[in-house]
Design a protein around this motif. Structure first.
Motif, short mmCIF file in Angstrom:
data_model
loop_
_atom_site.label_atom_id
_atom_site.label_comp_id
_atom_site.label_asym_id
_atom_site.label_seq_id
_atom_site.Cartn_x
_atom_site.Cartn_y
_atom_site.Cartn_z
N VAL A 87 49.32 45.72 46.23
CA VAL A 87 48.25 44.94 47.31
C VAL A 87 48.64 43.60 47.49
CG1 VAL A 87 46.69 46.31 46.01
CG2 VAL A 87 47.82 44.52 44.74
N ASP A 88 47.75 43.03 48.36
CA ASP A 88 47.51 41.59 47.83
C ASP A 88 47.46 41.07 46.97
OD1 ASP A 88 48.53 39.76 49.25
OD2 ASP A 88 47.44 39.17 51.19
N LEU A 89 48.91 40.05 46.63
CA LEU A 89 48.19 39.68 45.04
C LEU A 89 47.07 37.69 46.22
CD1 LEU A 89 50.53 39.84 42.82
CD2 LEU A 89 48.28 40.98 42.76
N ASN A 90 47.51 37.49 46.73
CA ASN A 90 47.42 36.68 47.27
C ASN A 90 45.65 36.64 47.47
OD1 ASN A 90 48.77 34.26 47.58
ND2 ASN A 90 49.08 35.44 49.26
N THR A 91 44.77 38.18 47.57
CA THR A 91 43.19 38.02 47.52
C THR A 91 42.72 38.95 45.92
OG1 THR A 91 43.54 40.67 47.62
CG2 THR A 91 44.46 39.40 49.87
N HIS A 92 43.36 38.18 44.91
CA HIS A 92 43.34 38.43 43.36
C HIS A 92 42.45 37.51 42.82
CE1 HIS A 92 44.10 42.71 43.22
NE2 HIS A 92 44.29 43.11 43.88
N GLY A 103 42.87 35.94 40.13
CA GLY A 103 43.16 36.18 38.48
C GLY A 103 44.88 35.15 38.17
N HIS A 104 45.51 36.05 39.76
CA HIS A 104 46.94 35.51 40.20
C HIS A 104 46.94 34.14 40.75
CE1 HIS A 104 50.67 36.28 41.71
NE2 HIS A 104 50.50 35.93 42.39
N LEU A 105 46.17 34.19 42.13
CA LEU A 105 45.99 32.55 42.26
C LEU A 105 45.31 31.61 41.05
CD1 LEU A 105 43.96 33.29 45.68
CD2 LEU A 105 46.37 33.03 45.01
N ALA A 106 44.91 31.75 40.61
CA ALA A 106 44.27 30.64 39.05
C ALA A 106 45.96 30.81 37.97
CB ALA A 106 43.42 31.17 38.05
N ARG A 107 46.49 31.62 38.08
CA ARG A 107 47.57 31.28 37.76
C ARG A 107 48.57 30.70 37.98
NH1 ARG A 107 52.19 32.91 37.73
NH2 ARG A 107 52.19 34.48 39.38
N ARG A 108 48.71 30.93 39.04
CA ARG A 108 49.46 29.17 40.11
C ARG A 108 49.51 29.14 40.70
NH1 ARG A 108 50.19 31.98 45.60
NH2 ARG A 108 51.69 30.63 45.68
N PHE A 109 47.83 28.51 40.25
CA PHE A 109 47.48 27.36 40.08
C PHE A 109 47.51 26.37 38.67
CE2 PHE A 109 43.55 24.44 40.30
CZ PHE A 109 43.43 23.84 41.03
N GLN A 110 47.20 26.94 37.74
CA GLN A 110 47.27 27.38 36.30
C GLN A 110 49.10 26.03 35.90
OE1 GLN A 110 45.74 25.73 33.97
NE2 GLN A 110 47.48 24.83 32.59
N GLN A 111 49.66 26.70 36.25
CA GLN A 111 50.82 26.42 36.95
C GLN A 111 51.62 25.67 37.61
OE1 GLN A 111 53.01 30.18 38.30
NE2 GLN A 111 54.42 29.98 36.53
N ALA A 112 50.60 25.20 38.81
CA ALA A 112 51.74 23.93 39.49
C ALA A 112 50.99 23.66 38.64
CB ALA A 112 50.64 24.30 41.04
#
Length: 146
Positions: A5-10, A12-21
């Motif tokens: 699946v395209d994780l850029n449509t998830h 939660g995945h984007l929120a985790r990346r956002f939080q990491q940044a």
């Protein structure tokens, strides 16, 4: 077997990346000593001095065990203190120390600068929209949990 699946449509995945940044920028631009959740506690006590831990937990939207840990850490650093509630001797309230207020002043300036850098790819209207949408989603998720 299904494909990936395209994780850029998830979200939660984007929120985790956002939080990491955010965490990386926080450490580089704001503080390696005071975390973002610790700053939220200090900031809340600047806004609402002498509130109890339960009220603080509700105010900053963190669970009670997380608040208890944050309060203990900030107290050990001398940034806040527990004092008897003058109106109810059975209860303790939290108060920033002079050092806590000093740290708050320093971090407010740094967080404003970091937020400008973090949101720089967006124009003003996009920033307002992003913050409004994130707040709406997190508020709804917190309502589900309650």
């Amino acid at each position: 077997m299904s494909g990936a699946v395209d994780l850029n449509t998830h979200p939660g995945h984007l929120a985790r990346r956002f939080q990491q940044a955010h965490s990386l920028l926080w450490g580089a631009m704001v503080s390696e000593e005071t975390t973002s959740p610790q700053f939220a506690v200090v900031n809340a006590l600047m806004e609402k001095p002498e509130i109890d831990q339960r009220t603080l937990s509700e105010h900053v939207h963190l669970d009670r065990s997380t608040i208890a840990d944050l309060v203990a850490r900030l107290a050990r650093r001398g940034l806040l203190e527990r004092v008897r509630d003058p109106n109810d001797g059975r209860r303790n309230v939290l108060r920033l120390t002079d050092e806590g207020a000093r740290v708050h002043r320093k971090l407010v300036t740094r967080t404003a600068r970091m937020n400008r850098v973090f949101l720089a790819p967006l124009d003003e209207m996009e920033r307002e929209t992003l913050l409004r949408l994130i707040a709406r989603v997190t508020d709804a998720a917190e309502d589900l949990r309650a």
